[in-house]
Design a protein around this motif. Structure first.
Motif, PDB file in Angstrom:
ATOM      1  N   ASP A   6      -8.906 -16.356 -10.804  1.00  0.00           N
ATOM      2  CA  ASP A   6      -9.193 -17.238 -11.934  1.00  0.00           C
ATOM      3  C   ASP A   6      -8.349 -16.948 -13.157  1.00  0.00           C
ATOM      4  N   LYS A   7      -7.470 -15.943 -13.063  1.00  0.00           N
ATOM      5  CA  LYS A   7      -6.584 -15.581 -14.186  1.00  0.00           C
ATOM      6  C   LYS A   7      -5.201 -16.208 -13.958  1.00  0.00           C
ATOM      7  N   ALA A   8      -4.525 -16.515 -15.032  1.00  0.00           N
ATOM      8  CA  ALA A   8      -3.176 -17.095 -14.939  1.00  0.00           C
ATOM      9  C   ALA A   8      -2.151 -16.055 -14.482  1.00  0.00           C
ATOM     10  N   THR A   9      -2.365 -14.795 -14.862  1.00  0.00           N
ATOM     11  CA  THR A   9      -1.423 -13.725 -14.498  1.00  0.00           C
ATOM     12  C   THR A   9      -2.177 -12.455 -14.170  1.00  0.00           C
ATOM     13  N   ILE A  10      -1.509 -11.570 -13.432  1.00  0.00           N
ATOM     14  CA  ILE A  10      -1.997 -10.229 -13.161  1.00  0.00           C
ATOM     15  C   ILE A  10      -0.906  -9.277 -13.646  1.00  0.00           C
ATOM     16  N   LYS A  11      -1.255  -8.310 -14.468  1.00  0.00           N
ATOM     17  CA  LYS A  11      -0.272  -7.362 -14.960  1.00  0.00           C
ATOM     18  C   LYS A  11      -0.042  -6.269 -13.916  1.00  0.00           C
ATOM     19  N   LEU A  12       1.199  -6.154 -13.496  1.00  0.00           N
ATOM     20  CA  LEU A  12       1.604  -5.126 -12.546  1.00  0.00           C
ATOM     21  C   LEU A  12       2.730  -4.317 -13.195  1.00  0.00           C
ATOM     22  N   GLY A  13       2.478  -3.054 -13.481  1.00  0.00           N
ATOM     23  CA  GLY A  13       3.478  -2.224 -14.151  1.00  0.00           C
ATOM     24  C   GLY A  13       3.477  -2.515 -15.643  1.00  0.00           C
ATOM     25  N   GLU A  69       0.828  -1.210   0.000  1.00  0.00           N
ATOM     26  CA  GLU A  69       0.000   0.000   0.000  1.00  0.00           C
ATOM     27  C   GLU A  69       0.858   1.254   0.000  1.00  0.00           C
ATOM     28  N   ARG A  70       1.908   1.264   0.811  1.00  0.00           N
ATOM     29  CA  ARG A  70       2.801   2.430   0.865  1.00  0.00           C
ATOM     30  C   ARG A  70       3.455   2.678  -0.497  1.00  0.00           C
ATOM     31  N   ARG A  71       3.946   1.623  -1.114  1.00  0.00           N
ATOM     32  CA  ARG A  71       4.644   1.769  -2.394  1.00  0.00           C
ATOM     33  C   ARG A  71       3.705   2.093  -3.554  1.00  0.00           C
ATOM     34  N   SER A  72       2.424   1.819  -3.389  1.00  0.00           N
ATOM     35  CA  SER A  72       1.464   2.091  -4.462  1.00  0.00           C
ATOM     36  C   SER A  72       1.432   3.565  -4.829  1.00  0.00           C
ATOM     37  N   ARG A  73       1.802   4.428  -3.914  1.00  0.00           N
ATOM     38  CA  ARG A  73       1.822   5.873  -4.177  1.00  0.00           C
ATOM     39  C   ARG A  73       2.910   6.238  -5.184  1.00  0.00           C
ATOM     40  N   PRO A 131       1.121   3.607  -9.122  1.00  0.00           N
ATOM     41  CA  PRO A 131      -0.120   2.854  -8.958  1.00  0.00           C
ATOM     42  C   PRO A 131      -0.300   1.710  -9.964  1.00  0.00           C
ATOM     43  N   SER A 132       0.359   1.763 -11.122  1.00  0.00           N
ATOM     44  CA  SER A 132       0.200   0.699 -12.116  1.00  0.00           C
ATOM     45  C   SER A 132       0.861  -0.606 -11.676  1.00  0.00           C
ATOM     46  N   ARG A 133       1.737  -0.556 -10.678  1.00  0.00           N
ATOM     47  CA  ARG A 133       2.433  -1.742 -10.166  1.00  0.00           C
ATOM     48  C   ARG A 133       1.721  -2.345  -8.948  1.00  0.00           C
ATOM     49  N   TYR A 134       0.526  -1.836  -8.642  1.00  0.00           N
ATOM     50  CA  TYR A 134      -0.186  -2.184  -7.411  1.00  0.00           C
ATOM     51  C   TYR A 134      -1.529  -2.844  -7.717  1.00  0.00           C
ATOM     52  N   GLU A 135      -1.860  -3.855  -6.922  1.00  0.00           N
ATOM     53  CA  GLU A 135      -3.190  -4.469  -6.975  1.00  0.00           C
ATOM     54  C   GLU A 135      -3.700  -4.587  -5.543  1.00  0.00           C
TER      55      GLU A 135
END
Length: 77
Positions: free
Chosen positions: A69-76, A50-54, A57-61
């Protein structure tokens, strides 16, 4: 035998150790289920995520369980 039970919730996660009770996670009995991916590939969880999301934000979920149910989550990028 010790048994560790983990409840990954949509918003929060809690863990219980059979002979100990609730485990201190990230400074308390629960921690946010959030994740953050650093540019170097380090995965941060909980309050640190949460702290680093600032920073990016595109690297945060905040709720990774919603994507279970997804094989991957895109972060960044």
């Amino acid at each position: 035998m010790r048994v560790l039970s983990v409840d990954l919730g949509t918003a929060n996660t809690v863990a219980v150790l059979s002979d100990h009770g609730v485990v201190d996670l990230d400074g308390g009995p629960t921690m946010p289920s959030s994740v953050y991916l650093d540019e170097d590939g380090t995965l941060r969880v909980g309050r640190e995520a949460e702290r680093r999301s600032r920073q990016d934000p595109s690297r945060y979920e905040a709720n990774p369980k919603r994507h279970i149910d997804k094989a991957t989550i895109k972060l960044g990028e």
